[in-house]
Design an enzyme around this catalytic site. Sequence first.
Site, PDB file in Angstrom:
ATOM      1  N   ASP A  34      -0.287   4.979   1.357  1.00  0.00           N
ATOM      2  CA  ASP A  34      -0.540   5.765   2.573  1.00  0.00           C
ATOM      3  C   ASP A  34      -0.514   4.872   3.815  1.00  0.00           C
ATOM      4  OD1 ASP A  34      -1.588   8.620   1.553  1.00  0.00           O
ATOM      5  OD2 ASP A  34      -2.379   7.068   0.239  1.00  0.00           O
TER       6      ASP A  34
ATOM      7  N   ASP B 262       0.861  -1.179   0.000  1.00  0.00           N
ATOM      8  CA  ASP B 262       0.000   0.000   0.000  1.00  0.00           C
ATOM      9  C   ASP B 262       0.903   1.237   0.000  1.00  0.00           C
ATOM     10  OD1 ASP B 262      -2.213   1.661   0.205  1.00  0.00           O
ATOM     11  OD2 ASP B 262      -2.612   1.201   2.306  1.00  0.00           O
TER      12      ASP B 262
ATOM     13  N   ASP C 143      -1.732  -1.130   5.725  1.00  0.00           N
ATOM     14  CA  ASP C 143      -2.127  -0.654   7.065  1.00  0.00           C
ATOM     15  C   ASP C 143      -3.627  -0.444   7.191  1.00  0.00           C
ATOM     16  OD1 ASP C 143      -2.555   2.798   7.249  1.00  0.00           O
ATOM     17  OD2 ASP C 143      -2.225   1.768   5.358  1.00  0.00           O
TER      18      ASP C 143
END
Length: 268
Positions: free
Chosen positions: A28, A26, A212
Amino acid sequence: MSDLARLLTWAEECLAGPGSILFMTDYDGTLTPIVDDPADAVLAGETREDLARLARSPRAQVAVISGRALEDLRARVALDDIIYAGCHGLEIEGPDLAFRHPDALAQQATLGAVGDVLVRRAPSVTGMRVETKGLAVAVHYRHVAADQIRRVEVELARAIQGQGGRLKIFHGTKVIEVLPQVAWTKGECAQWIQERLRASLPEPALWLYLGDDWTDEHAFEVLSGQALTIRVGDAVPASKAAYRLHDVSEVHQLLAALADGVTAESPA
Protein backbone atom coordinates in the site's frame (compact mmCIF):
# COMPACT_ATOMS: atom_id res chain seq x y z
CA MET A 1 19.89 14.66 -11.03
CA SER A 2 16.75 13.28 -9.41
CA ASP A 3 16.83 10.24 -7.15
CA LEU A 4 14.81 8.33 -9.75
CA ALA A 5 17.43 9.10 -12.41
CA ARG A 6 20.23 7.99 -10.07
CA LEU A 7 18.48 4.73 -9.25
CA LEU A 8 17.79 4.01 -12.92
CA THR A 9 21.44 4.64 -13.77
CA TRP A 10 22.75 2.34 -11.03
CA ALA A 11 20.28 -0.39 -11.97
CA GLU A 12 21.33 -0.16 -15.62
CA GLU A 13 25.01 -0.37 -14.70
CA CYS A 14 24.45 -3.35 -12.40
CA LEU A 15 22.38 -5.28 -14.92
CA ALA A 16 24.64 -4.47 -17.89
CA GLY A 17 26.99 -7.07 -16.42
CA PRO A 18 26.32 -10.27 -14.48
CA GLY A 19 24.77 -8.49 -11.48
CA SER A 20 21.45 -9.25 -9.84
CA ILE A 21 18.58 -7.54 -8.01
CA LEU A 22 16.80 -8.13 -4.73
CA PHE A 23 13.66 -5.99 -4.92
CA MET A 24 11.90 -5.60 -1.55
CA THR A 25 8.83 -3.41 -1.38
CA ASP A 26 5.81 -2.44 0.67
CA TYR A 27 2.38 -2.82 -0.97
CA ASP A 28 0.00 0.00 0.00
CA GLY A 29 1.30 3.43 -0.99
CA THR A 30 4.24 1.91 -2.85
CA LEU A 31 3.00 -0.58 -5.43
CA THR A 32 -0.55 0.82 -5.21
CA PRO A 33 -1.77 4.33 -4.36
CA ILE A 34 -3.22 5.02 -0.91
CA VAL A 35 -7.03 4.79 -1.07
CA ASP A 36 -9.80 5.54 1.44
CA ASP A 37 -10.77 1.88 1.80
CA PRO A 38 -7.83 -0.58 1.97
CA ALA A 39 -10.02 -3.14 0.20
CA ASP A 40 -9.83 -0.93 -2.91
CA ALA A 41 -6.01 -1.08 -3.16
CA VAL A 42 -5.86 -3.14 -6.36
CA LEU A 43 -2.57 -3.91 -8.09
CA ALA A 44 -2.48 -2.70 -11.70
CA GLY A 45 -2.06 -5.43 -14.30
CA GLU A 46 1.05 -3.80 -15.77
CA THR A 47 2.66 -3.62 -12.33
CA ARG A 48 1.90 -7.30 -11.70
CA GLU A 49 3.45 -8.23 -15.04
CA ASP A 50 6.63 -6.26 -14.25
CA LEU A 51 6.88 -7.99 -10.86
CA ALA A 52 6.39 -11.33 -12.62
CA ARG A 53 9.08 -10.60 -15.21
CA LEU A 54 11.48 -9.64 -12.44
CA ALA A 55 10.66 -12.73 -10.36
CA ARG A 56 11.01 -15.14 -13.30
CA SER A 57 14.59 -14.10 -13.94
CA PRO A 58 17.44 -16.06 -12.30
CA ARG A 59 19.04 -12.64 -11.80
CA ALA A 60 16.33 -11.32 -9.48
CA GLN A 61 14.24 -12.02 -6.40
CA VAL A 62 11.12 -10.13 -5.30
CA ALA A 63 9.73 -9.76 -1.78
CA VAL A 64 6.58 -7.84 -0.83
CA ILE A 65 6.62 -6.90 2.86
CA SER A 66 3.37 -5.47 4.19
CA GLY A 67 1.25 -4.86 7.24
CA ARG A 68 -1.54 -6.80 5.57
CA ALA A 69 -2.35 -10.35 6.54
CA LEU A 70 -0.25 -12.83 4.58
CA GLU A 71 -3.16 -14.41 2.71
CA ASP A 72 -4.67 -11.02 1.85
CA LEU A 73 -1.32 -9.88 0.47
CA ARG A 74 -0.87 -13.07 -1.54
CA ALA A 75 -4.37 -12.77 -3.03
CA ARG A 76 -3.75 -9.16 -4.09
CA VAL A 77 -0.38 -9.72 -5.75
CA ALA A 78 -1.31 -13.19 -7.05
CA LEU A 79 2.13 -14.36 -8.17
CA ASP A 80 3.68 -17.72 -7.31
CA ASP A 81 7.39 -16.98 -7.64
CA ILE A 82 7.82 -14.21 -5.07
CA ILE A 83 8.23 -13.93 -1.31
CA TYR A 84 5.37 -12.61 0.80
CA ALA A 85 5.78 -11.16 4.29
CA GLY A 86 2.62 -10.24 6.15
CA CYS A 87 1.80 -8.59 9.48
CA HIS A 88 4.86 -6.31 9.22
CA GLY A 89 7.16 -9.25 8.57
CA LEU A 90 6.02 -11.55 11.38
CA GLU A 91 5.02 -14.22 8.84
CA ILE A 92 6.98 -15.02 5.67
CA GLU A 93 6.33 -17.46 2.84
CA GLY A 94 7.94 -18.00 -0.53
CA PRO A 95 9.64 -20.62 -2.67
CA ASP A 96 11.42 -22.89 -0.15
CA LEU A 97 10.88 -20.30 2.61
CA ALA A 98 8.52 -20.31 5.58
CA PHE A 99 8.67 -18.41 8.88
CA ARG A 100 6.34 -17.47 11.72
CA HIS A 101 7.90 -15.55 14.57
CA PRO A 102 7.67 -17.94 17.55
CA ASP A 103 7.18 -15.19 20.15
CA ALA A 104 4.39 -13.70 18.04
CA LEU A 105 2.70 -17.08 17.72
CA ALA A 106 2.77 -17.39 21.53
CA GLN A 107 0.68 -14.18 21.72
CA GLN A 108 -1.73 -15.03 18.91
CA ALA A 109 -4.53 -16.12 21.24
CA THR A 110 -4.38 -12.81 23.09
CA LEU A 111 -4.43 -10.87 19.83
CA GLY A 112 -7.39 -12.93 18.65
CA ALA A 113 -9.32 -12.21 21.84
CA VAL A 114 -8.59 -8.48 21.55
CA GLY A 115 -9.74 -8.55 17.93
CA ASP A 116 -12.98 -10.35 18.84
CA VAL A 117 -13.81 -7.75 21.48
CA LEU A 118 -13.11 -4.89 19.09
CA VAL A 119 -15.20 -6.45 16.31
CA ARG A 120 -18.14 -6.62 18.72
CA ARG A 121 -17.61 -3.04 19.90
CA ALA A 122 -16.95 -1.45 16.49
CA PRO A 123 -20.64 -0.77 15.68
CA SER A 124 -20.81 1.52 18.72
CA VAL A 125 -18.47 4.01 16.98
CA THR A 126 -19.69 5.09 13.55
CA GLY A 127 -17.01 4.52 10.91
CA MET A 128 -14.76 2.33 13.06
CA ARG A 129 -13.57 -0.79 11.26
CA VAL A 130 -11.58 -3.65 12.75
CA GLU A 131 -9.34 -5.95 10.72
CA THR A 132 -8.12 -9.14 12.41
CA LYS A 133 -4.96 -10.50 10.80
CA GLY A 134 -3.91 -13.45 12.92
CA LEU A 135 -0.68 -11.99 14.26
CA ALA A 136 -1.99 -8.42 14.35
CA VAL A 137 -5.16 -6.34 14.67
CA ALA A 138 -5.77 -3.12 12.76
CA VAL A 139 -8.32 -0.55 13.90
CA HIS A 140 -9.20 1.78 11.02
CA TYR A 141 -10.73 5.16 11.80
CA ARG A 142 -10.49 7.03 8.50
CA HIS A 143 -14.29 7.37 8.42
CA VAL A 144 -14.71 8.20 12.12
CA ALA A 145 -15.69 11.78 12.97
CA ALA A 146 -12.88 13.78 14.57
CA ASP A 147 -14.79 14.18 17.84
CA GLN A 148 -15.27 10.40 18.04
CA ILE A 149 -11.66 9.28 17.59
CA ARG A 150 -11.13 9.38 21.35
CA ARG A 151 -13.85 6.73 21.66
CA VAL A 152 -11.87 4.47 19.29
CA GLU A 153 -8.83 4.79 21.54
CA VAL A 154 -10.91 4.06 24.65
CA GLU A 155 -12.44 0.93 23.11
CA LEU A 156 -8.96 -0.27 22.12
CA ALA A 157 -7.52 0.35 25.58
CA ARG A 158 -10.40 -1.50 27.22
CA ALA A 159 -10.04 -4.47 24.89
CA ILE A 160 -6.31 -4.84 25.60
CA GLN A 161 -6.70 -4.34 29.35
CA GLY A 162 -9.52 -6.87 29.44
CA GLN A 163 -7.18 -9.55 28.09
CA GLY A 164 -4.34 -8.64 30.41
CA GLY A 165 -1.92 -8.65 27.49
CA ARG A 166 1.13 -6.47 26.93
CA LEU A 167 0.88 -5.69 23.24
CA LYS A 168 2.54 -3.08 21.02
CA ILE A 169 0.39 -0.24 19.68
CA PHE A 170 1.46 1.87 16.69
CA HIS A 171 -0.38 4.79 15.16
CA GLY A 172 -0.33 4.86 11.36
CA THR A 173 -2.27 6.87 8.79
CA LYS A 174 -5.85 6.71 10.10
CA VAL A 175 -5.14 3.30 11.60
CA ILE A 176 -3.98 1.92 14.94
CA GLU A 177 -2.00 -1.32 14.69
CA VAL A 178 -1.93 -3.79 17.58
CA LEU A 179 1.05 -6.17 17.36
CA PRO A 180 2.65 -8.77 19.59
CA GLN A 181 5.39 -7.61 21.92
CA VAL A 182 8.38 -8.94 19.99
CA ALA A 183 11.71 -7.47 18.89
CA TRP A 184 10.94 -7.80 15.17
CA THR A 185 10.13 -5.21 12.50
CA LYS A 186 10.12 -5.00 8.73
CA GLY A 187 13.85 -4.35 9.07
CA GLU A 188 14.61 -7.70 10.73
CA CYS A 189 12.28 -9.36 8.22
CA ALA A 190 14.19 -7.84 5.28
CA GLN A 191 17.51 -8.97 6.78
CA TRP A 192 16.13 -12.50 7.28
CA ILE A 193 15.15 -12.60 3.61
CA GLN A 194 18.50 -11.19 2.45
CA GLU A 195 20.48 -13.75 4.42
CA ARG A 196 18.57 -16.65 2.88
CA LEU A 197 18.75 -15.36 -0.69
CA ARG A 198 22.32 -14.08 -0.68
CA ALA A 199 23.86 -17.27 -2.02
CA SER A 200 21.37 -17.57 -4.90
CA LEU A 201 21.90 -14.06 -6.32
CA PRO A 202 24.82 -13.51 -8.72
CA GLU A 203 27.31 -10.88 -7.60
CA PRO A 204 27.30 -7.95 -7.61
CA ALA A 205 23.83 -7.91 -6.08
CA LEU A 206 21.87 -4.65 -5.88
CA TRP A 207 19.47 -4.70 -2.93
CA LEU A 208 16.55 -2.27 -2.83
CA TYR A 209 13.89 -1.62 -0.19
CA LEU A 210 10.94 0.67 -0.98
CA GLY A 211 8.21 1.86 1.36
CA ASP A 212 6.00 4.81 2.17
CA ASP A 213 4.92 4.15 5.75
CA TRP A 214 6.17 4.75 9.28
CA THR A 215 6.76 1.00 9.65
CA ASP A 216 9.17 1.13 6.70
CA GLU A 217 11.36 3.56 8.63
CA HIS A 218 12.45 0.58 10.78
CA ALA A 219 13.66 -1.15 7.61
CA PHE A 220 15.42 1.98 6.33
CA GLU A 221 17.34 2.19 9.59
CA VAL A 222 18.24 -1.50 9.81
CA LEU A 223 19.27 -1.69 6.14
CA SER A 224 21.35 1.49 6.12
CA GLY A 225 24.60 0.76 4.29
CA GLN A 226 23.33 -2.64 3.11
CA ALA A 227 20.62 -1.72 0.60
CA LEU A 228 19.32 1.22 -1.39
CA THR A 229 16.57 2.47 0.91
CA ILE A 230 13.84 4.43 -0.85
CA ARG A 231 10.98 6.42 0.72
CA VAL A 232 7.93 6.87 -1.51
CA GLY A 233 5.93 10.10 -1.28
CA ASP A 234 6.61 13.67 -0.23
CA ALA A 235 4.17 13.94 2.68
CA VAL A 236 6.82 13.26 5.34
CA PRO A 237 9.92 15.44 4.82
CA ALA A 238 12.20 13.55 7.22
CA SER A 239 13.12 9.93 6.58
CA LYS A 240 15.89 7.48 7.37
CA ALA A 241 15.81 6.37 3.72
CA ALA A 242 18.74 7.41 1.55
CA TYR A 243 16.59 8.15 -1.51
CA ARG A 244 13.09 9.28 -2.33
CA LEU A 245 10.61 8.69 -5.11
CA HIS A 246 7.80 11.22 -5.41
CA ASP A 247 4.92 8.81 -5.91
CA VAL A 248 3.74 5.38 -7.01
CA SER A 249 4.18 6.25 -10.69
CA GLU A 250 7.93 6.67 -10.12
CA VAL A 251 8.00 3.28 -8.38
CA HIS A 252 6.40 1.81 -11.49
CA GLN A 253 9.04 3.45 -13.69
CA LEU A 254 11.83 1.95 -11.60
CA LEU A 255 10.17 -1.47 -11.49
CA ALA A 256 9.65 -1.52 -15.27
CA ALA A 257 13.30 -0.57 -15.85
CA LEU A 258 14.50 -3.36 -13.54
CA ALA A 259 12.26 -5.89 -15.27
CA ASP A 260 13.56 -4.76 -18.67
CA GLY A 261 17.12 -5.02 -17.38
CA VAL A 262 16.92 -8.58 -16.08
CA THR A 263 15.08 -9.85 -19.15
CA ALA A 264 17.55 -8.29 -21.59
CA GLU A 265 20.28 -10.62 -22.82
CA SER A 266 23.35 -10.31 -20.62
CA PRO A 267 26.69 -9.63 -22.29
CA ALA A 268 28.97 -12.64 -22.68
